[in-house]
Enzyme design. Structure first.
Site, PDB file in Angstrom:
ATOM      1  N   HIS A   1       1.606 -10.744  -1.606  1.00  0.00           N
ATOM      2  CA  HIS A   1       0.788 -11.949  -1.743  1.00  0.00           C
ATOM      3  C   HIS A   1      -0.484 -11.626  -2.516  1.00  0.00           C
ATOM      4  O   HIS A   1      -0.943 -10.483  -2.538  1.00  0.00           O
ATOM      5  CB  HIS A   1       0.414 -12.498  -0.365  1.00  0.00           C
TER       6      HIS A   1
ATOM      7  N   GLY B   1      14.457   5.417  10.945  1.00  0.00           N
ATOM      8  CA  GLY B   1      14.308   4.115  11.569  1.00  0.00           C
ATOM      9  C   GLY B   1      12.873   3.626  11.603  1.00  0.00           C
ATOM     10  O   GLY B   1      11.940   4.389  11.812  1.00  0.00           O
TER      11      GLY B   1
ATOM     12  N   LYS C   1       3.262   4.648  -1.805  1.00  0.00           N
ATOM     13  CA  LYS C   1       3.331   5.169  -3.172  1.00  0.00           C
ATOM     14  C   LYS C   1       4.625   5.952  -3.326  1.00  0.00           C
ATOM     15  O   LYS C   1       5.311   6.259  -2.354  1.00  0.00           O
ATOM     16  CB  LYS C   1       2.112   6.026  -3.500  1.00  0.00           C
TER      17      LYS C   1
END
Length: 184
Positions: free
Chosen positions: A111, A138, A162
């Protein structure tokens, strides 16, 4: 240029555009059918309809949640355990012989940082690439634009912000490369 075309070319787009909302609804119908299927053959057939590329012997355990499905590529002999959330606003490319643990989240959409833009629905989507022979533990989270290099390991619960170099092991939030002495 349509909002869809902007999205798949990593340009800012309006995530609330009607064309995108319709595509998300279609994908949700498909993944819900997949999640409810009981037989593996039926699951595989539904998965082939949902995702963009499903290579030989590749599989995803239900439940699966995705945004569009069509931008997911799953390589040969790769396996994604249950509870995966794949926000494939941009391509998610998963190589061959990859193992992804339960409840892993892969995000391609981000966003806008400015509140007014965010409220308007501005997003940018960046591809996520997972190269061959990777293991993702997981609960790991992969953020937009990252590449996980060949034979790397992402520890359970890691938040990858990154790129992860080939052959390395990363853990933590944010994910950090383990020193060679701690890799045994």
């Amino acid at each position: 240029m349509s909002e869809y075309q902007k999205m798949i070319s990593s340009q800012p787009y309006n995530c609330m555009a009607p064309e995108l909302a319709q595509l998300r609804r279609e994908a949700a119908r498909r993944y819900r059918r997949f999640n409810q299927a009981e037989e593996e053959a039926e699951q595989r057939a539904l998965l082939a309809e949902l995702i963009g590329e499903l290579a030989e012997n590749a599989f995803i355990c239900p439940p699966l949640y995705c945004t569009y499905g069509r931008h997911i590529q799953l390589g040969k002999d790769s396996y994604i355990n249950m509870g995966a959330t794949l926000l494939d606003n941009a391509p998610i490319r998963i190589g061959a012989h990859v193992i992804i643990g339960p409840n892993v989240q892969i995000y391609t959409a981000a966003h806008a940082l400015e509140a007014d833009e965010r409220i308007q629905g501005t997003e940018t989507a960046l591809p996520v690439t997972i190269e061959d022979k990777v293991w993702i533990g997981g609960g790991a989270i992969l953020l937009p634009g990252v590449t996980i290099g060949r034979e790397a390991i992402v520890g359970a619960g890691a938040v990858v912000t990154k790129d992860v170099p080939a052959g390395t092991r990363v853990v933590g939030n944010p994910a950090q490369i383990l020193p060679a002495k701690n890799r045994a």
